[in-house]
Scaffold this motif. Structure first.
Motif, mmCIF file in Angstrom:
data_model
loop_
_atom_site.group_PDB
_atom_site.id
_atom_site.type_symbol
_atom_site.label_atom_id
_atom_site.label_comp_id
_atom_site.label_asym_id
_atom_site.label_seq_id
_atom_site.Cartn_x
_atom_site.Cartn_y
_atom_site.Cartn_z
ATOM 1 N N CYS A 32 -8.693 -41.405 9.408
ATOM 2 C CA CYS A 32 -7.900 -40.996 8.247
ATOM 3 C C CYS A 32 -8.769 -41.137 6.998
ATOM 4 C CB CYS A 32 -6.656 -41.883 8.170
ATOM 5 S SG CYS A 32 -5.507 -41.406 6.886
ATOM 6 N N SER A 33 -9.195 -40.005 6.443
ATOM 7 C CA SER A 33 -10.079 -39.991 5.286
ATOM 8 C C SER A 33 -9.647 -38.850 4.359
ATOM 9 C CB SER A 33 -11.534 -39.794 5.750
ATOM 10 O OG SER A 33 -12.401 -39.756 4.655
ATOM 11 N N PRO A 34 -8.729 -39.128 3.423
ATOM 12 C CA PRO A 34 -8.149 -38.066 2.599
ATOM 13 C C PRO A 34 -9.180 -37.168 1.921
ATOM 14 C CG PRO A 34 -6.921 -40.079 2.297
ATOM 15 C CD PRO A 34 -8.146 -40.434 3.111
ATOM 16 N N HIS A 35 -8.931 -35.869 2.045
ATOM 17 C CA HIS A 35 -9.726 -34.819 1.412
ATOM 18 C C HIS A 35 -8.984 -33.507 1.625
ATOM 19 C CE1 HIS A 35 -10.771 -34.294 5.616
ATOM 20 N NE2 HIS A 35 -11.152 -33.070 5.305
ATOM 21 N N TYR A 36 -9.422 -32.474 0.949
ATOM 22 C CA TYR A 36 -8.922 -31.121 1.195
ATOM 23 C C TYR A 36 -9.900 -30.133 0.584
ATOM 24 C CZ TYR A 36 -7.109 -30.665 -3.620
ATOM 25 O OH TYR A 36 -6.991 -30.587 -4.984
ATOM 26 N N PHE A 37 -9.631 -28.856 0.778
ATOM 27 C CA PHE A 37 -10.483 -27.808 0.233
ATOM 28 C C PHE A 37 -9.692 -26.982 -0.771
ATOM 29 C CE2 PHE A 37 -12.451 -29.071 4.147
ATOM 30 C CZ PHE A 37 -13.808 -29.060 3.836
ATOM 31 N N LYS A 38 -10.353 -26.547 -1.834
ATOM 32 C CA LYS A 38 -9.705 -25.749 -2.882
ATOM 33 C C LYS A 38 -9.169 -24.430 -2.333
ATOM 34 C CE LYS A 38 -10.638 -28.024 -6.813
ATOM 35 N NZ LYS A 38 -9.763 -28.253 -7.930
ATOM 36 N N GLY A 39 -9.848 -23.890 -1.348
ATOM 37 C CA GLY A 39 -9.438 -22.637 -0.716
ATOM 38 C C GLY A 39 -9.633 -22.767 0.777
ATOM 39 N N ALA A 40 -10.363 -21.824 1.340
ATOM 40 C CA ALA A 40 -10.607 -21.821 2.786
ATOM 41 C C ALA A 40 -11.431 -23.046 3.204
ATOM 42 C CB ALA A 40 -11.327 -20.546 3.196
ATOM 43 N N THR A 41 -11.076 -23.583 4.355
ATOM 44 C CA THR A 41 -11.741 -24.771 4.887
ATOM 45 C C THR A 41 -13.233 -24.524 5.089
ATOM 46 O OG1 THR A 41 -9.701 -25.392 5.984
ATOM 47 C CG2 THR A 41 -11.700 -26.451 6.780
ATOM 48 N N TYR A 42 -14.034 -25.436 4.614
ATOM 49 C CA TYR A 42 -15.499 -25.471 4.738
ATOM 50 C C TYR A 42 -16.241 -24.400 3.944
ATOM 51 C CZ TYR A 42 -14.460 -28.816 8.422
ATOM 52 O OH TYR A 42 -13.986 -29.888 9.128
ATOM 53 N N SER A 43 -15.547 -23.385 3.407
ATOM 54 C CA SER A 43 -16.275 -22.361 2.643
ATOM 55 C C SER A 43 -15.946 -22.413 1.151
ATOM 56 C CB SER A 43 -15.994 -20.963 3.205
ATOM 57 O OG SER A 43 -14.628 -20.644 3.065
ATOM 58 N N THR A 44 -15.117 -23.380 0.753
ATOM 59 C CA THR A 44 -14.818 -23.579 -0.662
ATOM 60 C C THR A 44 -15.038 -25.052 -1.004
ATOM 61 O OG1 THR A 44 -12.462 -23.981 -0.255
ATOM 62 C CG2 THR A 44 -13.113 -21.693 -0.698
ATOM 63 N N GLN A 45 -14.894 -25.375 -2.269
ATOM 64 C CA GLN A 45 -15.158 -26.734 -2.737
ATOM 65 C C GLN A 45 -14.243 -27.750 -2.057
ATOM 66 O OE1 GLN A 45 -14.570 -27.280 -6.931
ATOM 67 N NE2 GLN A 45 -15.023 -29.455 -6.857
ATOM 68 N N GLU A 46 -14.845 -28.824 -1.547
ATOM 69 C CA GLU A 46 -14.089 -29.928 -0.952
ATOM 70 C C GLU A 46 -13.731 -30.925 -2.049
ATOM 71 O OE1 GLU A 46 -14.422 -33.327 2.549
ATOM 72 O OE2 GLU A 46 -16.169 -32.101 2.090
ATOM 73 N N VAL A 47 -12.501 -31.390 -2.014
ATOM 74 C CA VAL A 47 -12.034 -32.408 -2.950
ATOM 75 C C VAL A 47 -11.912 -33.713 -2.172
ATOM 76 C CG1 VAL A 47 -10.193 -33.094 -4.531
ATOM 77 C CG2 VAL A 47 -10.774 -30.665 -4.268
ATOM 78 N N LYS A 48 -12.637 -34.724 -2.596
ATOM 79 C CA LYS A 48 -12.643 -36.016 -1.915
ATOM 80 C C LYS A 48 -11.555 -36.923 -2.490
ATOM 81 C CE LYS A 48 -17.264 -35.717 -0.280
ATOM 82 N NZ LYS A 48 -17.216 -35.547 1.123
ATOM 83 N N GLU A 49 -11.247 -37.985 -1.752
ATOM 84 C CA GLU A 49 -10.143 -38.878 -2.104
ATOM 85 C C GLU A 49 -10.195 -39.345 -3.557
ATOM 86 O OE1 GLU A 49 -7.818 -42.808 -0.425
ATOM 87 O OE2 GLU A 49 -9.792 -42.348 0.382
ATOM 88 N N GLU A 50 -11.363 -39.695 -4.040
ATOM 89 C CA GLU A 50 -11.461 -40.236 -5.402
ATOM 90 C C GLU A 50 -11.076 -39.215 -6.476
ATOM 91 O OE1 GLU A 50 -15.739 -39.286 -4.036
ATOM 92 O OE2 GLU A 50 -14.055 -40.370 -3.187
ATOM 93 N N ASP A 51 -11.062 -37.937 -6.106
ATOM 94 C CA ASP A 51 -10.693 -36.886 -7.053
ATOM 95 C C ASP A 51 -9.316 -36.282 -6.762
ATOM 96 O OD1 ASP A 51 -13.151 -37.053 -8.490
ATOM 97 O OD2 ASP A 51 -14.122 -35.926 -6.876
ATOM 98 N N MET A 52 -8.600 -36.878 -5.809
ATOM 99 C CA MET A 52 -7.280 -36.369 -5.440
ATOM 100 C C MET A 52 -6.177 -37.057 -6.236
ATOM 101 S SD MET A 52 -7.791 -36.189 -1.286
ATOM 102 C CE MET A 52 -6.143 -35.615 -0.887
#
Length: 77
Positions: A32-52
């Motif tokens: 469990c390591s919170p993150h997400y992507f601004k758009g499509a997975t792996y081809s757009t900017q990843e947002v890490k937990e510290e910036d969520m």
């Protein structure tokens, strides 16, 4: 909004979003390591937990927990 209802709340299930990434990490047996992507997975900017935002972290953890409860896991043959 496409969503998944879990524990009294509807979460956005957009591919690459926090709920989706949490459920994917659980599915593939990752931690469990919170993150997400601004758009499509792996081809757009990843947002890490510290910036969520707190609600994004909540959605990621909900996605992870949802998949853990469902028991849907990748079968590695």
């Amino acid at each position: 909004m496409a969503g998944i209802y879990y524990k009294g709340k509807t979460y956005d299930s957009r591919h690459g979003g926090p709920f989706d990434r949490g459920s994917a990490d659980s599915y593939y047996g990752r931690g469990c390591s919170p993150h997400y992507f601004k758009g499509a997975t792996y081809s757009t900017q990843e947002v890490k937990e510290e910036d969520m935002a707190p609600e994004e972290i909540e959605a990621y953890i909900a996605g992870y927990d949802y998949n853990e409860e469902c028991g849907d896991k990748k079968q590695w043959y």
